[in-house]
Design a protein around this motif. Structure first.
Motif, short mmCIF file in Angstrom:
data_model
loop_
_atom_site.label_atom_id
_atom_site.label_comp_id
_atom_site.label_asym_id
_atom_site.label_seq_id
_atom_site.Cartn_x
_atom_site.Cartn_y
_atom_site.Cartn_z
N VAL A 1 0.84 -1.19 0.00
CA VAL A 1 0.00 0.00 0.00
C VAL A 1 0.89 1.25 0.00
CG1 VAL A 1 -1.67 1.30 1.36
CG2 VAL A 1 -1.92 -1.15 1.12
N ALA A 2 1.90 1.22 0.87
CA ALA A 2 2.78 2.38 0.95
C ALA A 2 3.52 2.59 -0.37
CB ALA A 2 3.77 2.22 2.10
N LEU A 3 3.88 1.50 -0.99
CA LEU A 3 4.58 1.59 -2.28
C LEU A 3 3.65 2.18 -3.34
CD1 LEU A 3 7.28 0.90 -3.63
CD2 LEU A 3 6.33 -1.32 -4.19
N GLY A 4 2.41 1.76 -3.36
CA GLY A 4 1.43 2.29 -4.32
C GLY A 4 1.17 3.77 -4.11
N LEU A 5 1.02 4.18 -2.86
CA LEU A 5 0.78 5.59 -2.55
C LEU A 5 1.99 6.44 -2.89
CD1 LEU A 5 -1.13 5.35 0.85
CD2 LEU A 5 -2.06 5.98 -1.38
N SER A 6 3.17 5.93 -2.61
CA SER A 6 4.37 6.73 -2.91
C SER A 6 4.55 6.89 -4.42
CB SER A 6 5.61 6.10 -2.28
OG SER A 6 5.87 4.84 -2.85
N PHE A 7 4.17 5.88 -5.19
CA PHE A 7 4.26 6.02 -6.64
C PHE A 7 3.23 7.03 -7.16
CE2 PHE A 7 3.42 4.66 -11.05
CZ PHE A 7 4.71 4.79 -11.54
N PRO A 14 7.76 15.35 -5.34
CA PRO A 14 8.95 14.48 -5.33
C PRO A 14 9.61 14.37 -3.95
CG PRO A 14 9.25 16.35 -6.84
CD PRO A 14 7.89 16.47 -6.25
N LEU A 15 9.60 15.41 -3.13
CA LEU A 15 10.21 15.34 -1.80
C LEU A 15 9.44 14.36 -0.91
CD1 LEU A 15 12.39 16.33 0.13
CD2 LEU A 15 10.87 18.20 0.76
N LEU A 16 8.14 14.42 -0.98
CA LEU A 16 7.31 13.49 -0.22
C LEU A 16 7.54 12.06 -0.71
CD1 LEU A 16 5.26 13.39 2.06
CD2 LEU A 16 3.46 13.70 0.35
N PHE A 17 7.76 11.93 -2.02
CA PHE A 17 8.04 10.60 -2.58
C PHE A 17 9.34 10.03 -1.99
CE2 PHE A 17 10.41 8.17 -5.78
CZ PHE A 17 9.58 7.08 -5.91
N ILE A 18 10.38 10.84 -1.93
CA ILE A 18 11.66 10.39 -1.38
C ILE A 18 11.51 10.02 0.09
CG2 ILE A 18 14.01 11.13 -0.82
CD1 ILE A 18 13.96 12.74 -3.43
N LEU A 19 10.79 10.82 0.86
CA LEU A 19 10.55 10.51 2.27
C LEU A 19 9.76 9.21 2.43
CD1 LEU A 19 9.75 14.01 3.81
CD2 LEU A 19 11.75 12.58 4.21
N SER A 20 8.76 9.01 1.58
CA SER A 20 7.97 7.78 1.68
C SER A 20 8.81 6.56 1.32
CB SER A 20 6.71 7.87 0.82
OG SER A 20 7.05 7.93 -0.55
N GLU A 21 9.71 6.70 0.32
CA GLU A 21 10.60 5.60 -0.03
C GLU A 21 11.56 5.29 1.11
OE1 GLU A 21 10.52 3.54 -2.70
OE2 GLU A 21 8.64 4.59 -3.11
N ILE A 24 9.65 3.40 3.64
CA ILE A 24 9.46 2.01 3.21
C ILE A 24 10.72 1.19 3.47
CG2 ILE A 24 9.13 0.52 1.19
CD1 ILE A 24 7.20 2.66 0.13
N LEU A 25 11.88 1.75 3.12
CA LEU A 25 13.14 1.04 3.36
C LEU A 25 13.40 0.83 4.86
CD1 LEU A 25 15.45 2.65 0.66
CD2 LEU A 25 14.43 0.36 0.66
N LEU A 26 13.10 1.84 5.65
CA LEU A 26 13.25 1.73 7.10
C LEU A 26 12.30 0.68 7.66
CD1 LEU A 26 14.87 3.00 9.42
CD2 LEU A 26 12.99 4.60 9.73
N SER A 27 11.08 0.64 7.14
CA SER A 27 10.10 -0.37 7.57
C SER A 27 10.58 -1.77 7.22
CB SER A 27 8.75 -0.12 6.92
OG SER A 27 8.22 1.10 7.35
N LEU A 28 11.14 -1.93 6.03
CA LEU A 28 11.67 -3.23 5.64
C LEU A 28 12.82 -3.66 6.54
CD1 LEU A 28 11.63 -3.00 1.73
CD2 LEU A 28 10.20 -4.44 3.19
#
Length: 170
Positions: A1-7, A14-21, A24-28
């Motif tokens: 879900v987070a991946l879909g929203l960030s896309f 774009p800044l919000l996209f980088i933060l969301s990515e 996601i990496l931190l969550s993983l």
């Protein structure tokens, strides 16, 4: 879900996209850490089970610094120490019994539940007049030897004196 929203926000913010990515990496990363923390005790338990299955009582574990894991390791190490001690005592007793039977002036035959001879001492070989290699795995009921036939008729716990060729055998 987070991946879909960030896309979905990739083109608009774009800044919000980088933060969301990064999120996601931190969550993983945290998910992987939690997974490792859950799997490590299971791997440790399986290693211990395999060692016990292989009758290897020399495997001991070092403490990890995690309270629950350290308690498990402490119990396992105590159990292994106890098993090793009991096994050593059993082997010593077995060795002592073997020496006692071998040096006994009385003939001793050891039988399994099917009345097959599984072990005997030198005096029993002498009394029966047959070498051990012929007597081992021989069934008392199938033997034609008079001493072995007489022994096969004894009930468990029964004691009797037998006379063969003028010699009293007990």
């Amino acid at each position: 879900v987070a991946l879909g929203l960030s896309f979905a926000i990739f083109f608009t913010k774009p800044l919000l996209f980088i933060l969301s990515e990064a999120f996601i990496l931190l969550s993983l990363f945290f998910a992987w850490q939690v997974y490792q923390d859950l799997i490590q005790p299971l791997k440790l338990l399986m290693t211990g089970v395999e060692a016990i299955h292989d009758r290897d009582f020399n495997v001991k574990f070092l403490k990890t610094g995690k309270y629950e894991m350290d308690q498990l390791i402490e119990v396992y190490n105590q159990m292994i120490d106890q098993l090793r001690t009991e096994r050593t005592q059993q082997q010593e007793q077995h060795y002592f019994l073997q020496k006692l039977v071998a040096t006994s002036p009385t003939g001793i035959l050891m039988l399994d539940f099917d009345q097959h001879i599984t072990d005997l001492n030198p005096k029993a070989e002498e009394i029966v007049g047959m070498p051990a290699r012929q007597l081992l795995q021989l069934s008392l009921t199938e033997s034609s030897h008079p001493i072995l036939q007489a022994l096969s008729r004894l009930k468990t716990g029964e004691a009797r004196t037998f006379n063969f060729n003028g010699v009293a055998l007990f």
